[in-house]
Design a protein around this motif. Sequence first.
Motif, short mmCIF file in Angstrom:
data_model
loop_
_atom_site.label_atom_id
_atom_site.label_comp_id
_atom_site.label_asym_id
_atom_site.label_seq_id
_atom_site.Cartn_x
_atom_site.Cartn_y
_atom_site.Cartn_z
N ILE A 170 -1.03 -11.81 -24.52
CA ILE A 170 -0.04 -11.78 -23.44
C ILE A 170 -0.46 -10.82 -22.35
N CYS A 171 -1.06 -9.69 -22.75
CA CYS A 171 -1.42 -8.65 -21.79
C CYS A 171 -2.77 -8.86 -21.13
N ALA A 172 -3.65 -9.62 -21.76
CA ALA A 172 -5.04 -9.69 -21.32
C ALA A 172 -5.16 -10.15 -19.87
N ILE A 173 -4.63 -11.33 -19.56
CA ILE A 173 -4.77 -11.89 -18.21
C ILE A 173 -4.04 -11.04 -17.18
N PRO A 174 -2.77 -10.59 -17.43
CA PRO A 174 -2.13 -9.71 -16.44
C PRO A 174 -2.89 -8.41 -16.21
N LEU A 175 -3.44 -7.82 -17.25
CA LEU A 175 -4.22 -6.59 -17.07
C LEU A 175 -5.46 -6.85 -16.21
N ILE A 176 -6.10 -7.99 -16.44
CA ILE A 176 -7.28 -8.34 -15.64
C ILE A 176 -6.88 -8.56 -14.17
N LYS A 177 -5.77 -9.28 -13.96
CA LYS A 177 -5.31 -9.54 -12.59
C LYS A 177 -4.98 -8.24 -11.85
N VAL A 178 -4.22 -7.36 -12.51
CA VAL A 178 -3.85 -6.10 -11.87
C VAL A 178 -5.09 -5.23 -11.63
N SER A 179 -6.02 -5.24 -12.58
CA SER A 179 -7.27 -4.47 -12.40
C SER A 179 -8.07 -4.99 -11.22
N LEU A 180 -8.12 -6.32 -11.07
CA LEU A 180 -8.84 -6.90 -9.94
C LEU A 180 -8.15 -6.56 -8.61
N CYS A 181 -6.81 -6.58 -8.60
CA CYS A 181 -6.08 -6.19 -7.39
C CYS A 181 -6.40 -4.75 -7.00
N MET A 182 -6.40 -3.86 -7.99
CA MET A 182 -6.73 -2.46 -7.72
C MET A 182 -8.14 -2.32 -7.18
N ALA A 183 -9.09 -3.06 -7.78
CA ALA A 183 -10.47 -2.99 -7.33
C ALA A 183 -10.63 -3.52 -5.91
N VAL A 184 -9.90 -4.59 -5.58
CA VAL A 184 -9.96 -5.16 -4.23
C VAL A 184 -9.42 -4.17 -3.21
N TYR A 185 -8.30 -3.53 -3.54
CA TYR A 185 -7.73 -2.53 -2.62
C TYR A 185 -8.71 -1.39 -2.37
N GLN A 186 -9.28 -0.87 -3.44
CA GLN A 186 -10.19 0.27 -3.30
C GLN A 186 -11.47 -0.13 -2.56
N LEU A 187 -11.99 -1.31 -2.87
CA LEU A 187 -13.22 -1.77 -2.19
C LEU A 187 -12.94 -2.03 -0.72
N THR A 188 -11.81 -2.65 -0.41
CA THR A 188 -11.46 -2.92 0.99
C THR A 188 -11.30 -1.61 1.75
N SER A 189 -10.65 -0.64 1.12
CA SER A 189 -10.48 0.66 1.77
C SER A 189 -11.82 1.32 2.06
N ALA A 190 -12.74 1.26 1.11
CA ALA A 190 -14.06 1.87 1.30
C ALA A 190 -14.84 1.17 2.42
N MET A 191 -14.69 -0.15 2.51
CA MET A 191 -15.44 -0.89 3.53
C MET A 191 -14.83 -0.72 4.92
N MET A 192 -13.52 -0.56 5.00
CA MET A 192 -12.86 -0.46 6.30
C MET A 192 -12.88 0.95 6.87
N GLU A 193 -13.07 1.94 6.05
CA GLU A 193 -12.99 3.33 6.52
C GLU A 193 -13.94 3.63 7.67
N PRO A 194 -15.24 3.20 7.61
CA PRO A 194 -16.13 3.57 8.72
C PRO A 194 -15.97 2.72 9.98
N ILE A 195 -15.26 1.58 9.90
CA ILE A 195 -15.22 0.66 11.04
C ILE A 195 -13.81 0.47 11.62
N SER A 196 -12.80 1.09 11.02
CA SER A 196 -11.44 0.89 11.51
C SER A 196 -10.71 2.22 11.54
N ASP A 197 -9.47 2.16 11.96
CA ASP A 197 -8.62 3.35 11.97
C ASP A 197 -8.49 3.89 10.54
N LYS A 198 -8.70 5.17 10.39
CA LYS A 198 -8.66 5.76 9.05
C LYS A 198 -7.29 5.63 8.40
N ARG A 199 -6.24 5.51 9.20
CA ARG A 199 -4.90 5.38 8.63
C ARG A 199 -4.75 4.06 7.88
#
Length: 243
Positions: A170-199
């Motif tokens: 029951i937990c496996a797929i939701p944990l994977i989905k939430v983990s991927l969401c967290m990874a996408v947020y962090q990766l997007t933040s790292a990629m946007m920091e040098p090219i966009s508004d830091k806020r």
Amino acid sequence: LISMEIAQTTIDQMTMTMHASVPVMITLLISTGNITTGSIFHPLVISSIQIASVILRNIVLPLVFFASVLEIVSHMSEDFKITKLVDLVYLTIKWVLRGIVVLFVGVMTMYGLTAPFVDGTVNKAAKSMMGTFVPVVGDALSGTVDLVMNCGVIVKNSYTIGVIILLLLICAIPLIKVSLCMAVYQLTSAMMEPISDKRIAQCISGMGRATGYLLATLSTVMVLFILNMLILVGSSNITTMMG
């Protein structure tokens, strides 16, 4: 919001699974001679499942959402900073999660260390009386009782393994989905920091942080329910060894 809905749905599914499996588990406990253990743990486990699910779903998850909103407001404004309040909310979430695990596992363990000795003493006395007061076939009946109880222990342990596997599935797929969401947020933040508004980068990073706490909440629910099942089966196995 997607991660929040996933977390709420998963908690509800795990709670329903535990509510459905615990009565069967208690019946198996009683059938293997764990009458005291079953009588004590049935209301204890049901109440712990209900209280934990209510606290996590209705308090912790809204706090995570509230913290994410505060973090966005704090990062979007140059003058209005509430980072200390955000940190306080996250610290509260962390201590609530730890408190739930420590409280319920501690109570379950305390009862799990006492109830089996009562059951073991009663079972041993019953078999001794059977062998003494039932002429001729008393020893045979005692051996039959042992055989039936040992078979019941095998069924009970297999059932516990099945419930644990079901909770993990029951937990496996939701944990994977939430983990991927967290990874996408962090990766997007790292990629946007040098090219966009830091806020903007900080806001996205804050969403990743909130998603990480959702992941921790889901993991806490899963670990808490699995530990409850393991303590139940471990307590009954102690009774069997004593008998």
